[in-house]
Design a protein around this motif. Sequence first.
Motif, mmCIF file in Angstrom:
data_model
loop_
_atom_site.group_PDB
_atom_site.id
_atom_site.type_symbol
_atom_site.label_atom_id
_atom_site.label_comp_id
_atom_site.label_asym_id
_atom_site.label_seq_id
_atom_site.Cartn_x
_atom_site.Cartn_y
_atom_site.Cartn_z
ATOM 1 N N ASN A 1 0.873 -1.225 -0.127
ATOM 2 C CA ASN A 1 0.075 -0.132 0.031
ATOM 3 C C ASN A 1 0.916 1.299 0.003
ATOM 4 O O ASN A 1 0.502 2.544 -0.672
ATOM 5 C CB ASN A 1 -0.990 -0.056 1.098
ATOM 6 C CG ASN A 1 -2.107 -1.069 1.021
ATOM 7 O OD1 ASN A 1 -2.483 -1.512 -0.066
ATOM 8 N ND2 ASN A 1 -2.488 -1.405 1.871
ATOM 9 N N GLU B 1 0.838 4.146 -2.862
ATOM 10 C CA GLU B 1 0.691 5.367 -2.862
ATOM 11 C C GLU B 1 1.785 6.613 -3.598
ATOM 12 O O GLU B 1 1.324 7.682 -3.655
ATOM 13 C CB GLU B 1 0.731 5.755 -1.244
ATOM 14 C CG GLU B 1 -0.334 5.245 -0.549
ATOM 15 C CD GLU B 1 -0.422 5.393 0.905
ATOM 16 O OE1 GLU B 1 0.733 5.737 1.442
ATOM 17 O OE2 GLU B 1 -1.177 4.708 1.527
ATOM 18 N N ARG C 1 -3.682 0.588 -8.320
ATOM 19 C CA ARG C 1 -3.079 -0.451 -7.251
ATOM 20 C C ARG C 1 -2.853 -2.007 -8.025
ATOM 21 O O ARG C 1 -1.815 -2.615 -7.955
ATOM 22 C CB ARG C 1 -4.171 -0.547 -6.179
ATOM 23 C CG ARG C 1 -4.022 -1.735 -5.333
ATOM 24 C CD ARG C 1 -2.679 -1.250 -4.389
ATOM 25 N NE ARG C 1 -2.588 -1.945 -3.189
ATOM 26 C CZ ARG C 1 -2.562 -3.290 -2.881
ATOM 27 N NH1 ARG C 1 -2.474 -4.274 -3.953
ATOM 28 N NH2 ARG C 1 -2.324 -4.053 -1.751
ATOM 29 N N GLU D 1 -0.801 -6.639 6.562
ATOM 30 C CA GLU D 1 0.009 -6.106 5.579
ATOM 31 C C GLU D 1 0.979 -7.106 4.852
ATOM 32 O O GLU D 1 1.448 -7.797 5.544
ATOM 33 C CB GLU D 1 0.855 -4.900 6.158
ATOM 34 C CG GLU D 1 0.057 -3.735 6.401
ATOM 35 C CD GLU D 1 -0.387 -2.875 5.425
ATOM 36 O OE1 GLU D 1 -0.071 -2.877 4.211
ATOM 37 O OE2 GLU D 1 -1.243 -1.787 5.608
#
Length: 109
Positions: free
Chosen positions: A29, A33, A39, A63
């Motif tokens: 993630n 960003e 994504r 994660e």
Amino acid sequence: MRRDVFQAIADPVRRDIIALLAEQTMSINSIAEKFDISRPAISKHLKILEECDLISIHKQGRERYCLIKPKNLVPAFLWIDQYKILWEEKLDSFENYLNKLQSKTEQNE
């Protein structure tokens, strides 16, 4: 499909991902960003880097984190390094040419 380090570094987004991971381990993630692409596109790039064995992805809690494997970039470095002398000779030759032009211009003034 068998992939190699040269396929991995052929894409500028993957080179940017490698540069990010060279500084620190990052979550998928966090990597996503940093880019103005989707994504799923980032996931595809990460998959290619993983297939080329340039990164490993491990799960920590919820994660997934990416860790660079810098030693696997060595084949690309060695291939590029063999051309270093050639590039330096060409650049030196160009610099000498520019210096001669500048000298002639200064003499004519």
